[in-house]
Design a protein around this motif. Structure first.
Motif, PDB file in Angstrom:
ATOM      1  N   HIS A   1       1.840  -5.629   4.303  1.00  0.00           N
ATOM      2  CA  HIS A   1       0.686  -5.776   3.283  1.00  0.00           C
ATOM      3  C   HIS A   1      -0.219  -6.999   3.136  1.00  0.00           C
ATOM      4  CE1 HIS A   1       2.833  -2.030   1.894  1.00  0.00           C
ATOM      5  NE2 HIS A   1       2.010  -1.998   0.952  1.00  0.00           N
TER       6      HIS A   1
ATOM      7  N   HIS B   1      -2.708   3.680   1.897  1.00  0.00           N
ATOM      8  CA  HIS B   1      -2.464   4.832   0.900  1.00  0.00           C
ATOM      9  C   HIS B   1      -3.769   5.644   0.845  1.00  0.00           C
ATOM     10  CE1 HIS B   1       1.426   2.896   0.029  1.00  0.00           C
ATOM     11  NE2 HIS B   1       0.695   1.555   0.050  1.00  0.00           N
TER      12      HIS B   1
ATOM     13  N   HIS C   1      -0.943  -2.106   6.167  1.00  0.00           N
ATOM     14  CA  HIS C   1      -2.159  -1.844   5.127  1.00  0.00           C
ATOM     15  C   HIS C   1      -3.286  -2.837   5.322  1.00  0.00           C
ATOM     16  CE1 HIS C   1       0.138   1.434   3.096  1.00  0.00           C
ATOM     17  NE2 HIS C   1       1.356   0.626   3.624  1.00  0.00           N
TER      18      HIS C   1
ATOM     19  N   ASP D   1      -4.001  -1.224  -0.651  1.00  0.00           N
ATOM     20  CA  ASP D   1      -3.232  -2.476  -1.386  1.00  0.00           C
ATOM     21  C   ASP D   1      -2.877  -3.583  -0.357  1.00  0.00           C
ATOM     22  OD1 ASP D   1      -1.106  -1.190  -0.096  1.00  0.00           O
ATOM     23  OD2 ASP D   1       0.295  -1.038  -1.855  1.00  0.00           O
TER      24      ASP D   1
END
Ligand code: AMP
Ligand code: MN
Ligand code: MN
Ligand code: MN
Length: 284
Positions: A253, A42, A12, A17
């Motif tokens: 992330h 996402h 990501h 996020d």
């Protein structure tokens, strides 16, 4: 002798996020010796063009991807689309649909935080964190932490945002068939994301995988982030049982508590790697 290739097919950026920009993500992948990186934000492909440009200069193969929110038996389930055309009409339609749902949910979370918890300004605060990207619960979690309502992201989910909590606003995410269809129409491969994260019984998990296969799904993540070798073996057994290809990724992330890019075990010997699907079309 050919050099070892490292595929990280789940990550990501700040387009959803993640913490890092698409460029910083690709650069970190190169430092970590990842040779093929899938950017799978996402419900968004907004970071892909930038990641692709960075990948050319960093010498990393970028696999365009997305992580769609879907649902099965009322439970939220994630489906990764790999090797999709981010510019296809199908992807555009899908992203618009998901973005509408995310926008409505964000407003509902804001209303609930204000009316039930006396926390004002959450939507504005969350939007500052997502900076035009695909808005999600982690952006609210960051706002809650920043304002002292939770110690860390984990606690923000435990107190407010997680399943069954005050701000768990139910979203009618699309079913497996719809999501798999979006991915296939964009020329991609549908991969069931992190199947072990749902804490289902094995029987229920197999029922879910069966429905995913019936919907046209072609692969599942046998490895997602850090997990035990037993877990990997068990997931590979399930992949074999349903003749699914195997995928692997970190679900990175950002630097910190998250799993590091490219840092996870190898697929079990005998697995059919998902990348064979798109590599078979490449000139030898
Ligand atoms: P959403 O896509 O808005 O439904 O939010 C789901 C995302 O929240 C996941 O992809 C994770 O990145 C994040 N998340 C879920 N649970 C937690 C947790 N306990 N702590 C931190 N982040 C979480
Ligand atoms: Mn996430
Ligand atoms: Mn996920
Ligand atoms: Mn993910």
């Amino acid at each position: 002798m050919t050099a070892t290739r490292i595929f990280d097919l789940h990550s990501h950026s700040s387009a959803s996020d993640g913490i890092l920009s698409p460029e910083a993500l690709v650069s970190r992948a190169r430092v970590n010796k990842v040779t093929s990186l899938a950017l799978t934000d996402h419900d968004s492909v907004a970071g892909i063009a930038r990641a692709q440009r960075a990948a050319v200069s960093e010498g990393v193969a970028l696999v365009p991807g997305i992580e769609y929110s879907s649902q099965w038996r009322e439970q939220g389930i994630h489906i990764v689309g790999l090797h999709i055309d981010p510019l296809s009409l199908s992807t555009k339609t899908a992203v618009e649909h998901q973005s509408g749902l995310r926008g409505q949910r964000a407003q509902e979370i804001d209303r609930r935080l204000a009316s039930k918890c006396g926390i004002e300004g959450a939507l504005t605060g969350a939007m500052r964190h997502c900076n035009g990207g695909s808005i999600g619960r982690p952006h609210f979690a960051r706002y809650l932490v920043e304002n002292g309502h939770a110690r860390d992201m984990n606690q923000a989910f435990k107190k407010y945002l997680g399943a069954g909590k005050i701000c768990d606003s139910r979203v009618s995410w699309p079913d497996f068939s719809t999501v798999v269809d979006w991915i296939k129409r964009a020329g991609g491969v549908a991969v069931l994301a992190h199947p072990a994260k749902y804490k289902m019984t094995r029987t229920k998990l197999c029922a879910m995988v069966r429905d995913f296969v019936e919907a046209g799904g072609e692969a599942m993540e046998v490895i997602c982030g850090s997990q035990t070798p037993e877990r990997t073996r068990d997931l590979q057994c399930i992949a074999d049982k349903f003749a699914l290809k195997s995928s692997c990724g970190s679900d990175f992330h950002g630097p910190g508590p998250w799993q590091e890019l490219g840092s996870f075990g190898s697929l079990p010997a005998g697995a059919s790697p998902v990348w064979e699907i798109w590599e078979k079309d490449l000139p030898v």
